[in-house]
Enzyme design. Structure first.
Site, PDB file in Angstrom:
ATOM      1  N   ASP A  42      61.545  84.392   2.552  1.00 15.68           N
ATOM      2  CA  ASP A  42      60.943  83.075   2.771  1.00 15.68           C
ATOM      3  C   ASP A  42      59.576  83.063   2.106  1.00 15.68           C
ATOM      4  O   ASP A  42      58.688  83.845   2.461  1.00 15.68           O
ATOM      5  CB  ASP A  42      60.807  82.817   4.274  1.00 15.68           C
ATOM      6  CG  ASP A  42      60.354  81.407   4.600  1.00 15.68           C
ATOM      7  OD1 ASP A  42      59.929  80.673   3.679  1.00 15.68           O
ATOM      8  OD2 ASP A  42      60.409  81.032   5.791  1.00 15.68           O
ATOM      9  N   GLU A  77      64.269  81.420   0.384  1.00 14.27           N
ATOM     10  CA  GLU A  77      64.026  80.300   1.297  1.00 14.27           C
ATOM     11  C   GLU A  77      62.747  79.541   0.972  1.00 14.27           C
ATOM     12  O   GLU A  77      61.715  80.139   0.669  1.00 14.27           O
ATOM     13  CB  GLU A  77      63.956  80.826   2.732  1.00 14.27           C
ATOM     14  CG  GLU A  77      63.720  79.754   3.790  1.00 14.27           C
ATOM     15  CD  GLU A  77      63.728  80.323   5.181  1.00 14.27           C
ATOM     16  OE1 GLU A  77      63.128  79.693   6.070  1.00 14.27           O
ATOM     17  OE2 GLU A  77      64.329  81.407   5.397  1.00 14.27           O
ATOM     18  N   GLU A 112      64.114  73.266   6.778  1.00  9.27           N
ATOM     19  CA  GLU A 112      63.687  73.420   8.166  1.00  9.27           C
ATOM     20  C   GLU A 112      62.863  72.238   8.649  1.00  9.27           C
ATOM     21  O   GLU A 112      62.764  71.994   9.845  1.00  9.27           O
ATOM     22  CB  GLU A 112      62.874  74.708   8.326  1.00  9.27           C
ATOM     23  CG  GLU A 112      61.534  74.675   7.615  1.00  9.27           C
ATOM     24  CD  GLU A 112      60.840  76.021   7.567  1.00  9.27           C
ATOM     25  OE1 GLU A 112      59.754  76.134   8.141  1.00  9.27           O
ATOM     26  OE2 GLU A 112      61.396  76.944   6.952  1.00  9.27           O
ATOM     27  N   HIS A 150      67.181  77.293  11.856  1.00  8.27           N
ATOM     28  CA  HIS A 150      65.792  77.747  11.823  1.00  8.27           C
ATOM     29  C   HIS A 150      65.248  77.782  13.247  1.00  8.27           C
ATOM     30  O   HIS A 150      65.571  76.934  14.071  1.00  8.27           O
ATOM     31  CB  HIS A 150      64.973  76.775  10.967  1.00  8.27           C
ATOM     32  CG  HIS A 150      63.512  77.056  10.914  1.00  8.27           C
ATOM     33  ND1 HIS A 150      62.605  76.467  11.770  1.00  8.27           N
ATOM     34  CD2 HIS A 150      62.790  77.861  10.104  1.00  8.27           C
ATOM     35  CE1 HIS A 150      61.386  76.890  11.480  1.00  8.27           C
ATOM     36  NE2 HIS A 150      61.471  77.741  10.479  1.00  8.27           N
TER      37      HIS A 150
END
Length: 376
Positions: free
Chosen positions: A200, A226, A252, A301
């Site tokens: 991420d 991500e 998310e 998430h």
């Protein structure tokens, strides 16, 4: 059965350090609080059944609390809590014309919506996943977040998670292509070839640097890259996803199926990441169904979510066909669960399915009062 009372609690758990919020000079950097902050909705009925829900509310939980009690409470009082889909649509439409399709308003709506599903489960004596349509799986696999950002430290932390049964880890790194790839490579060396590695980067990159990073991650067989670009750059995400073999995960921050329709149609990313404490269970199910029509996997998430959103996400993950893997943070789990008892524990890298009615956990009203902002 009718709704007789709706309350919300702005929660803060953990020591406050100065400054209370961590702000970086990078203009793309999010503000982070130094303790767990969220909002818990409490919905009471004339049958004596009480449901609890959560809306993710870092930084300003008081805002979400106010929306629950000023905008959503009047819509709910006197209504049948079993009418969750109709009530979701009524609440969403109440502020649609005023432009509140995202942000704090649907976060507040998510808290109330989860509480309604908790009530439905308690009223019927069934766990929520049964009411969502039933279980597609007997356990919900999770990956664990890695907080370290230096190669050796991240590798050691990732290995510690794998040693207790997790089969996936996620790195959180905002840095250059070389810095990020070096950490991911060190983690791969530490955990071996069979563990999922997610990376991420929190919207840090441009299209060109994200492509370069993605190609480095392909070499270690990463599971996904991500949030590589800012949310508004759908065109960039389309180009990125076409350029890379490593899957791109995103979304998310989205709250509704309408938020995601264009991204799905344009194949902007490969894995969708709805946050149930932002979508609620009702709209989360709609998102999963829409994603399934595009053959897109769902990886819920959690981020800064607390115990109610975590457990709600377990029910959600069990009840959708296109589930992939769910986020978790075992180090933060005890702190985020202080308001509850009976929460499930991860066994061999997965949550078992809750079997008690509703969400299956007991929320302490005394703990809600203790951790309410301004009440400690």
């Amino acid at each position: 059965m009718k709704i007789t009372r709706v309350d919300a609690f702005a929660i803060g758990i953990g020591d406050i350090r100065e400054p209370e919020y961590l702000v970086n000079d990078d203009f793309r950097y999010s503000i982070y609080g130094t303790r767990h902050q969220t909002v818990i909705a409490r919905v009471e009925t004339d049958a004596g059944i009480v449901g609890y829900g959560e809306g993710q509310s870092p930084i300003s939980p008081e805002t979400t609390k106010s929306i629950v009690e000023t905008a959503l409470r009047p819509v709910l009082l006197g209504r049948d809590p079993l009418d969750s889909a109709a009530l979701w649509y009524r609440m969403y439409s109440a502020m649609r014309e005023r432009g509140h399709q995202t942000g704090f308003y649907p976060d507040a709506l998510a808290a109330v919506d989860i509480a309604l599903w908790d009530i439905k489960g308690k009223a019927t004596g069934l766990p929520v996943y049964k009411l969502l349509g039933g279980a597609f799986r007997e356990r919900v696999p999770v990956y664990n977040n890695v907080s370290a950002t230096a190669p050796a430290e991240a590798a050691a932390e990732a290995k510690s998670h794998v040693d207790v049964g997790y089969r996936g880890v996620k790195l959180h790194i905002r840095g250059s292509v070389a810095e990020t790839a070096e950490v991911a490579e060190a983690v791969r060396d530490a955990v071996g070839p069979d563990v999922k590695i997610m990376v991420d980067v929190h919207t840090y990159h441009t299209l060109s640097s994200a492509i370069a990073l993605g190609r480095r991650l392909e070499a270690i067989d990463a599971t996904w890259l991500e949030s590589p670009l800012v949310p508004e750059d759908i065109g960039g995400l389309v180009e990125l996803s076409r350029a890379l073999d490593v899957p791109v995960a995103s979304s998310e921050w989205t709250r509704t199926r309408w938020d995601l329709r264009e991204a799905f149609e344009r194949r902007a990313f490969d894995i969708v990441m709805p946050d149930i404490a932002r979508t609620g269970l009702t709209e989360g199910m709609a998102i999963a169904t829409l994603a399934d029509t595009y053959n897109i996997p769902v990886a819920p998430h959690i981020g800064g979510g607390g115990i109610v959103s975590i457990v709600a996400s377990v029910h959600y993950s069990a009840a959708i066909p296109n589930f992939f893997i769910m986020e978790h943070n075992r180090n933060a789990y005890p702190l985020r669960g202080r308001i509850a008892s009976g929460q499930p524990e991860v066994v061999d890298g997965a949550f078992p399915l809750p079997e008690r009615p509703g969400l299956g956990i007991e929320i302490s009203d005394e703990a809600l009062a203790e951790y309410s902002v301004g009440g400690d």
